[in-house]
Write a protein that holds these residues in place. Structure first.
Motif, mmCIF file in Angstrom:
data_model
loop_
_atom_site.group_PDB
_atom_site.id
_atom_site.type_symbol
_atom_site.label_atom_id
_atom_site.label_comp_id
_atom_site.label_asym_id
_atom_site.label_seq_id
_atom_site.Cartn_x
_atom_site.Cartn_y
_atom_site.Cartn_z
ATOM 1 N N UNK A 194 -4.337 26.326 -11.543
ATOM 2 C CA UNK A 194 -3.226 25.735 -12.132
ATOM 3 C C UNK A 194 -3.572 25.406 -13.583
ATOM 4 N N UNK A 195 -2.525 25.378 -14.561
ATOM 5 C CA UNK A 195 -2.784 25.010 -15.825
ATOM 6 C C UNK A 195 -2.164 23.666 -16.231
ATOM 7 N N UNK A 196 -2.610 23.228 -17.155
ATOM 8 C CA UNK A 196 -1.927 21.809 -17.676
ATOM 9 C C UNK A 196 -2.285 20.605 -16.942
ATOM 10 N N UNK A 197 -3.673 20.622 -16.215
ATOM 11 C CA UNK A 197 -3.929 19.394 -15.570
ATOM 12 C C UNK A 197 -4.546 18.455 -16.501
ATOM 13 N N UNK A 198 -4.408 17.416 -16.254
ATOM 14 C CA UNK A 198 -4.967 16.000 -17.253
ATOM 15 C C UNK A 198 -5.451 15.163 -16.193
ATOM 16 N N UNK A 199 -6.639 14.835 -16.885
ATOM 17 C CA UNK A 199 -7.580 13.758 -16.243
ATOM 18 C C UNK A 199 -6.933 12.710 -15.788
ATOM 19 N N UNK A 200 -6.048 11.899 -16.563
ATOM 20 C CA UNK A 200 -5.380 10.563 -16.012
ATOM 21 C C UNK A 200 -4.403 11.176 -14.872
ATOM 22 N N UNK B 103 0.848 -1.206 0.067
ATOM 23 C CA UNK B 103 -0.103 -0.010 0.017
ATOM 24 C C UNK B 103 0.876 1.403 -0.094
ATOM 25 N N UNK B 104 1.592 1.462 1.067
ATOM 26 C CA UNK B 104 2.437 2.615 1.123
ATOM 27 C C UNK B 104 3.568 3.041 0.362
ATOM 28 N N UNK B 105 4.117 1.614 -0.342
ATOM 29 C CA UNK B 105 5.224 1.710 -1.240
ATOM 30 C C UNK B 105 4.929 1.566 -2.689
ATOM 31 N N UNK B 106 4.664 0.360 -3.095
ATOM 32 C CA UNK B 106 4.513 -0.258 -4.431
ATOM 33 C C UNK B 106 3.336 0.502 -5.092
ATOM 34 N N UNK B 107 2.051 0.495 -4.768
ATOM 35 C CA UNK B 107 1.161 1.131 -5.479
ATOM 36 C C UNK B 107 1.374 2.695 -5.347
ATOM 37 N N UNK B 108 1.579 3.276 -4.194
ATOM 38 C CA UNK B 108 1.669 4.558 -4.023
ATOM 39 C C UNK B 108 2.729 5.064 -4.678
ATOM 40 N N UNK B 109 3.953 4.791 -4.761
ATOM 41 C CA UNK B 109 4.967 5.226 -5.473
ATOM 42 C C UNK B 109 4.760 5.139 -6.768
ATOM 43 N N UNK B 110 4.200 4.091 -7.524
ATOM 44 C CA UNK B 110 3.765 4.098 -9.013
ATOM 45 C C UNK B 110 2.841 5.132 -9.277
ATOM 46 N N UNK B 111 1.934 5.400 -8.462
ATOM 47 C CA UNK B 111 0.793 6.495 -8.858
ATOM 48 C C UNK B 111 1.464 7.844 -8.734
ATOM 49 N N UNK B 112 2.304 8.009 -7.708
ATOM 50 C CA UNK B 112 2.912 9.342 -7.499
ATOM 51 C C UNK B 112 3.767 9.781 -8.636
ATOM 52 N N UNK C 270 3.484 8.539 -11.799
ATOM 53 C CA UNK C 270 2.718 8.635 -13.175
ATOM 54 C C UNK C 270 2.334 10.160 -12.870
ATOM 55 N N UNK C 271 1.836 10.546 -11.649
ATOM 56 C CA UNK C 271 1.490 11.909 -11.514
ATOM 57 C C UNK C 271 2.023 12.976 -11.662
ATOM 58 N N UNK C 272 3.485 12.539 -11.315
ATOM 59 C CA UNK C 272 4.490 13.796 -11.443
ATOM 60 C C UNK C 272 4.815 13.809 -12.866
ATOM 61 N N UNK C 273 4.788 12.883 -13.701
ATOM 62 C CA UNK C 273 5.021 12.996 -15.292
ATOM 63 C C UNK C 273 3.975 13.596 -15.934
ATOM 64 N N UNK C 274 2.660 13.320 -15.425
ATOM 65 C CA UNK C 274 1.473 13.922 -16.139
ATOM 66 C C UNK C 274 0.997 15.141 -15.945
ATOM 67 N N UNK C 275 1.351 15.683 -14.810
ATOM 68 C CA UNK C 275 0.906 17.118 -14.138
ATOM 69 C C UNK C 275 1.985 17.965 -13.888
ATOM 70 N N UNK C 276 1.903 19.368 -13.919
ATOM 71 C CA UNK C 276 2.818 20.362 -13.520
ATOM 72 C C UNK C 276 3.031 20.092 -11.851
ATOM 73 N N UNK D 164 -4.699 9.433 -10.965
ATOM 74 C CA UNK D 164 -3.504 9.040 -10.596
ATOM 75 C C UNK D 164 -3.351 9.488 -9.237
ATOM 76 N N UNK D 165 -3.344 10.813 -8.963
ATOM 77 C CA UNK D 165 -2.825 11.568 -7.714
ATOM 78 C C UNK D 165 -4.160 11.304 -6.838
ATOM 79 N N UNK D 166 -5.205 11.391 -7.259
ATOM 80 C CA UNK D 166 -6.423 11.131 -6.380
ATOM 81 C C UNK D 166 -6.372 9.728 -5.675
ATOM 82 N N UNK D 167 -6.148 8.813 -6.416
ATOM 83 C CA UNK D 167 -6.138 7.106 -6.135
ATOM 84 C C UNK D 167 -4.842 7.147 -5.034
#
Length: 321
Positions: A137-143, A71-80, A82-88, A147-150
């Motif tokens: 903020x600008x540049x927000x994407x739905x995916x 929970x705290x590492x595997x799933x969370x780190x992948x989502x973070x 992805x969010x870091x690359x997809x969002x400002x 990812x960040x909300x999950x």
């Protein structure tokens, strides 16, 4: 009160490091390797902490480390990642600030911490400030936002579960095994899905060193220390420093625009953190509530014997939990 200030200051290291992590990930790490990126963040951090605290899991902590690592590492780190690359940077860190309310309501049934009025008020004010920053903020994407909300939901549940299970377990050892387990889960998945690991140029290597040692090993130790000594609601509010750091770094280094509305939002976030800080009376009330909850819940996860044997007793040192 001085002890409270120290725990708050130590806990604040984590969200500040995590806010900077969004910028480092977006600017320096490969965008097409989220699984390897998460694994290379978790495993070196776990091994570094194990080098400092050489203790193996014992009893229930074998499976607890696996669950919390997932929970705290595997799933969370992948989502973070992805969010870091997809969002400002400013937007990615801002979405995570929904965690205070999430942590408060999850902590209520799991660790018997009823949200206090100050916590709820601080969370509402802080979340309003976050929304003000996010809407501007600008540049927000739905995916990216999904990812960040999950990540918020997964990490909030995992962090409260960590607080419920930790007891007197050795902090560094339990954190190390969570990170190690999470990294080991990710490696075979990354190899199967992404194939060859990313090339490590000097800048990428330096970025991974920051991500693993500062934003993970140091930050998670500070965060879990805060969860042990402060109410979950207070820790969640301190987490609002994550979007503050992200917005400031995004503005100063990534040349993202900072509007008047975002400045007002930052002020509201800081006001929310200040409003929810622990007071002496609040600490006494939280302590009584926690004791009442422990007395009325004699289940296996409440037994002090489990916490006392969370790590190998043969390596126990005097004065350590």
């Amino acid at each position: 009160m001085e002890a409270n200030v120290r725990w708050v200051a130590l806990t604040a290291v984590a969200p500040v490091a995590w806010g900077a992590n969004y910028y480092v990930t977006r600017e320096f790490l490969p965008a097409d390797h989220p699984l390897y990126g998460a694994a290379l963040r978790a495993l070196p951090a776990g091994l570094a902490l194990l080098a400092v605290r050489r203790r193996r899991p014992h009893g229930a902590w074998w499976w607890r480390s696996a669950v919390l690592g997932l929970l705290n590492v595997s799933v969370f780190f992948v989502l973070v990642y992805a969010a870091s690359q997809l969002l400002p940077t400013s937007v990615a860190s801002t979405v995570m600030a929904a965690s205070p309310l999430t942590m408060m309501f999850i902590a209520w049934p799991l660790v018997a911490e009823r949200p206090r009025t100050a916590h709820l008020s601080g969370a509402v004010i802080g979340l309003a400030g976050v929304c003000l920053m996010l809407l501007m903020g600008a540049g927000a994407s739905v995916p990216g936002i999904l990812a960040s909300a999950t990540a918020v939901l997964v990490s909030s549940f995992g962090h409260v579960l960590t607080k419920r299970w930790s007891g007197n377990a050795d902090l560094l050892a339990s954190t190390a095994w969570q990170l190690t387990a999470g990294g080991l889960f990710l490696l075979p998945v990354a190899a199967a899905v992404e194939g060859t690991p990313p090339a490590l140029s000097p800048s990428v290597f330096a970025a991974f060193c920051y991500v693993a040692l500062v934003a993970t090993a140091l930050a998670f130790t500070a965060w879990f220390t805060g969860l042990r000594h402060l109410p979950a609601g207070t820790v969640g509010l301190i987490g609002l420093l994550n979007p503050v750091t992200g917005v400031l770094l995004g503005t100063a280094l990534a040349k993202e625009a900072l509007t008047v509305q975002q400045i007002c939002g930052l002020a509201m976030v800081l006001a929310g953190v200040a409003l929810g800080r622990p007071t002496r009376a609040g600490r006494r009330a939280d302590g009584r509530a926690a004791n009442d909850g422990n007395d009325s819940s004699p289940g296996p996860n409440r037994k002090p014997a489990l916490a006392a044997h969370a790590c190998d007793p043969s390596t126990e040192q005097p004065g350590q939990g």
